[in-house]
Design a protein around this motif. Sequence first.
Motif, PDB file in Angstrom:
ATOM      1  N   ARG A  35       0.920  -1.114   0.123  1.00 48.35           N
ATOM      2  CA  ARG A  35      -0.182  -0.124  -0.016  1.00 48.35           C
ATOM      3  C   ARG A  35       0.668   1.298  -0.005  1.00 48.35           C
ATOM      4  O   ARG A  35       0.311   2.449   0.128  1.00 48.35           O
ATOM      5  CB  ARG A  35      -0.926   0.026   1.144  1.00 48.35           C
ATOM      6  CG  ARG A  35      -1.720  -1.189   1.194  1.00 48.35           C
ATOM      7  CD  ARG A  35      -3.000  -1.116   1.898  1.00 48.35           C
ATOM      8  NE  ARG A  35      -3.880   0.084   1.892  1.00 48.35           N
ATOM      9  CZ  ARG A  35      -4.632   0.500   0.773  1.00 48.35           C
ATOM     10  NH1 ARG A  35      -4.717  -0.442  -0.031  1.00 48.35           N
ATOM     11  NH2 ARG A  35      -4.949   1.540   0.564  1.00 48.35           N
ATOM     12  N   GLY A  36       2.006   1.042  -0.153  1.00 45.08           N
ATOM     13  CA  GLY A  36       3.000   2.291  -0.216  1.00 45.08           C
ATOM     14  C   GLY A  36       3.456   2.567  -1.818  1.00 45.08           C
ATOM     15  O   GLY A  36       4.513   3.058  -1.889  1.00 45.08           O
ATOM     16  N   GLY A  62       6.177   0.738   9.674  1.00 44.41           N
ATOM     17  CA  GLY A  62       4.951   1.322   8.827  1.00 44.41           C
ATOM     18  C   GLY A  62       4.428   0.029   7.986  1.00 44.41           C
ATOM     19  O   GLY A  62       4.113   0.482   6.829  1.00 44.41           O
ATOM     20  N   GLU A  84       3.611  -1.396  13.264  1.00 42.96           N
ATOM     21  CA  GLU A  84       2.249  -0.760  12.413  1.00 42.96           C
ATOM     22  C   GLU A  84       1.524  -0.227  13.670  1.00 42.96           C
ATOM     23  O   GLU A  84       1.210  -0.778  14.445  1.00 42.96           O
ATOM     24  CB  GLU A  84       1.683  -1.540  11.476  1.00 42.96           C
ATOM     25  CG  GLU A  84       0.428  -0.987  10.819  1.00 42.96           C
ATOM     26  CD  GLU A  84       0.617   0.220   9.940  1.00 42.96           C
ATOM     27  OE1 GLU A  84       1.547   0.381   9.386  1.00 42.96           O
ATOM     28  OE2 GLU A  84      -0.395   1.156  10.522  1.00 42.96           O
ATOM     29  N   PRO A  85       1.197   1.030  13.741  1.00 39.09           N
ATOM     30  CA  PRO A  85       0.614   1.606  14.663  1.00 39.09           C
ATOM     31  C   PRO A  85      -1.110   1.549  14.465  1.00 39.09           C
ATOM     32  O   PRO A  85      -1.928   1.437  15.488  1.00 39.09           O
ATOM     33  CB  PRO A  85       0.854   3.115  14.684  1.00 39.09           C
ATOM     34  CG  PRO A  85       1.076   3.469  13.269  1.00 39.09           C
ATOM     35  CD  PRO A  85       1.711   2.226  12.670  1.00 39.09           C
ATOM     36  N   ASP A 105       4.418   2.741  17.258  1.00 38.85           N
ATOM     37  CA  ASP A 105       4.802   3.877  16.494  1.00 38.85           C
ATOM     38  C   ASP A 105       6.408   3.649  16.319  1.00 38.85           C
ATOM     39  O   ASP A 105       7.248   3.270  17.079  1.00 38.85           O
ATOM     40  CB  ASP A 105       4.642   5.158  17.538  1.00 38.85           C
ATOM     41  CG  ASP A 105       4.757   6.523  16.669  1.00 38.85           C
ATOM     42  OD1 ASP A 105       3.505   6.770  16.514  1.00 38.85           O
ATOM     43  OD2 ASP A 105       5.807   6.631  16.065  1.00 38.85           O
ATOM     44  N   GLY A 106       6.316   3.856  15.021  1.00 39.26           N
ATOM     45  CA  GLY A 106       7.944   3.888  14.580  1.00 39.26           C
ATOM     46  C   GLY A 106       8.969   5.201  15.248  1.00 39.26           C
ATOM     47  O   GLY A 106      10.235   4.938  15.209  1.00 39.26           O
ATOM     48  N   LEU A 122       8.420   1.734   3.983  1.00 40.99           N
ATOM     49  CA  LEU A 122       8.065   2.192   2.403  1.00 40.99           C
ATOM     50  C   LEU A 122       6.898   3.030   2.612  1.00 40.99           C
ATOM     51  O   LEU A 122       5.731   2.593   3.115  1.00 40.99           O
ATOM     52  CB  LEU A 122       8.014   0.745   1.660  1.00 40.99           C
ATOM     53  CG  LEU A 122       9.053  -0.304   1.829  1.00 40.99           C
ATOM     54  CD1 LEU A 122       8.656  -1.312   0.981  1.00 40.99           C
ATOM     55  CD2 LEU A 122      10.313   0.413   1.379  1.00 40.99           C
TER      56      LEU A 122
HETATM   57  C1  LIG Z   1       1.398   4.386   2.611  1.00 45.61           C
HETATM   58  S1  LIG Z   1       1.268   3.405   3.785  1.00 45.61           S
HETATM   59  C2  LIG Z   1       2.200   1.973   3.339  1.00 45.61           C
HETATM   60  C3  LIG Z   1       2.363   0.786   4.316  1.00 45.61           C
HETATM   61  C4  LIG Z   1       3.331  -0.196   3.566  1.00 45.61           C
HETATM   62  N1  LIG Z   1       4.560   0.251   4.126  1.00 45.61           N
HETATM   63  C5  LIG Z   1       3.423  -0.585   2.369  1.00 45.61           C
HETATM   64  O1  LIG Z   1       4.223  -0.071   1.650  1.00 45.61           O
HETATM   65  O2  LIG Z   1       2.345  -1.357   1.791  1.00 45.61           O
HETATM   66  C6  LIG Z   1       1.891   4.361   5.325  1.00 45.61           C
HETATM   67  C7  LIG Z   1       1.862   3.353   6.289  1.00 45.61           C
HETATM   68  O3  LIG Z   1       2.727   4.208   7.517  1.00 45.61           O
HETATM   69  C8  LIG Z   1       1.905   3.806   8.795  1.00 45.61           C
HETATM   70  N2  LIG Z   1       2.601   4.937   9.625  1.00 45.61           N
HETATM   71  C9  LIG Z   1       2.287   6.204   9.828  1.00 45.61           C
HETATM   72  N3  LIG Z   1       2.635   6.946  10.914  1.00 45.61           N
HETATM   73  C10 LIG Z   1       3.548   6.009  11.544  1.00 45.61           C
HETATM   74  C11 LIG Z   1       4.233   6.025  12.680  1.00 45.61           C
HETATM   75  N4  LIG Z   1       4.438   7.047  13.279  1.00 45.61           N
HETATM   76  N5  LIG Z   1       4.884   4.992  12.898  1.00 45.61           N
HETATM   77  C12 LIG Z   1       4.937   3.631  12.270  1.00 45.61           C
HETATM   78  N6  LIG Z   1       4.028   3.609  11.124  1.00 45.61           N
HETATM   79  C13 LIG Z   1       3.564   4.725  10.874  1.00 45.61           C
HETATM   80  C14 LIG Z   1       0.775   4.017   8.450  1.00 45.61           C
HETATM   81  O4  LIG Z   1      -0.285   3.494   9.389  1.00 45.61           O
HETATM   82  C15 LIG Z   1       0.545   3.266   7.197  1.00 45.61           C
HETATM   83  O5  LIG Z   1       0.432   1.996   7.273  1.00 45.61           O
END
Ligand SMILES: C[S@@+](CC[C@H](N)C(=O)[O-])C[C@H]1O[C@@H](n2cnc3c(N)ncnc32)[C@H](O)[C@@H]1O
Length: 329
Positions: A35-36, A62, A84-85, A105-106, A122
């Motif tokens: 989804r990225g 994330g 993942e949060p 949270d990251g 990503l």
């Molecule tokens: C565009 S999506 C990408 C998901 C995955 N990395 C992929 O490529 O399919 C962005 C992701 O970042 C996560 N995210 C947002 N803020 C975050 C944080 N502070 N710490 C960790 N993940 C976070 C969101 O919940 C979301 O799942």
Amino acid sequence: MTAPAMVAEFDDVAGWTADAVELLGERHAIPAACRGSASPAALAWLAEACELSAGTTLLDVGAGAGGPAAWAAERFGVRPVLLEPMPAACRAAARLFGLPVISADGTRIPLRTGSAGAAWCLGVLDTVRDKAAMLAEIRRVLAPGASLGLLVVVARSPRVRAAPDGNHFPTQRELAALLDAAGFDLVEQIDRPESVPLAWSRRAEQVAAVVAARHRGDRAYALAAGQGERLSRLLASGRLSMQLVHAVGRPVRRAPITRGEGMSKDGDFEIEFEVEIEAELSLVESSRADEAAGRPTAEWLFDPTDAERDEVGLRNLLGAAEALEGEHE
Ligand SMILES: C[S@@+](CC[C@H](N)C(=O)[O-])C[C@H]1O[C@@H](n2cnc3c(N)ncnc32)[C@H](O)[C@@H]1O
């Protein structure tokens, strides 16, 4: 506070995607759960750049619904750990791929310093306000010299108008400075490869069509679709571009501790020990044993009784470590 449109995009849609994959079949899972905007060519570039190999612990920060990490496990034999949060995204990743997911949270990763063999992040940095904190935390949990693979949306100039809610796109100069400040050397960077095989894009589109058919009337669907449209427009106009980055953590130089000025060698060890216990403790706490215990046994990713027992043990250990540290003050 997270923007409602981001919750819709990253949480609601992740859950709906997992439902749709269950309807269409498991071969739809990886394409739909990337989804990225990662594609096979993008993931292959990142995996080769990071020199992933069988058994490497790959932390995906994330991770969303888990598509990229599942791809890396399938193609390169890595052992993924997802962070993942968003709760529905965590559940989607666990349901679709049965991978271990840490709900956190990251910017506060409940893992031990130096414990990950490689990390991916990503499509995430753009959605995070405190990018420096997230990169520093990833740097901390990576083993010395380990690789970081990023997919980042980079802005041609500062201040992007009509950006999706909650997104803050760094310029190339800002991205390079952020990596450097977090202790990473930027090794290589390319534009994300454009081409996506039909075998992949068709499956992702079929899942998206099922999601649309079921949820078109939901407010969350409209919010998430709006986010995607704004991003697509900015990418098409050339004001944003998707970049793949390979970076490597520089070795951490620890300041020498002079006896008499700082702490004793024993004290130094005790602080590290305490930090490790705290990290283990937050990992156990983030598994939310009390919530898991309320769900049917078939949905458990772990035994909540074990987690509760671990938590009590770790709290006792932490008390002992604090007491030891107190003796040296
Ligand atoms: C565009 S999506 C990408 C998901 C995955 N990395 C992929 O490529 O399919 C962005 C992701 O970042 C996560 N995210 C947002 N803020 C975050 C944080 N502070 N710490 C960790 N993940 C976070 C969101 O919940 C979301 O799942």
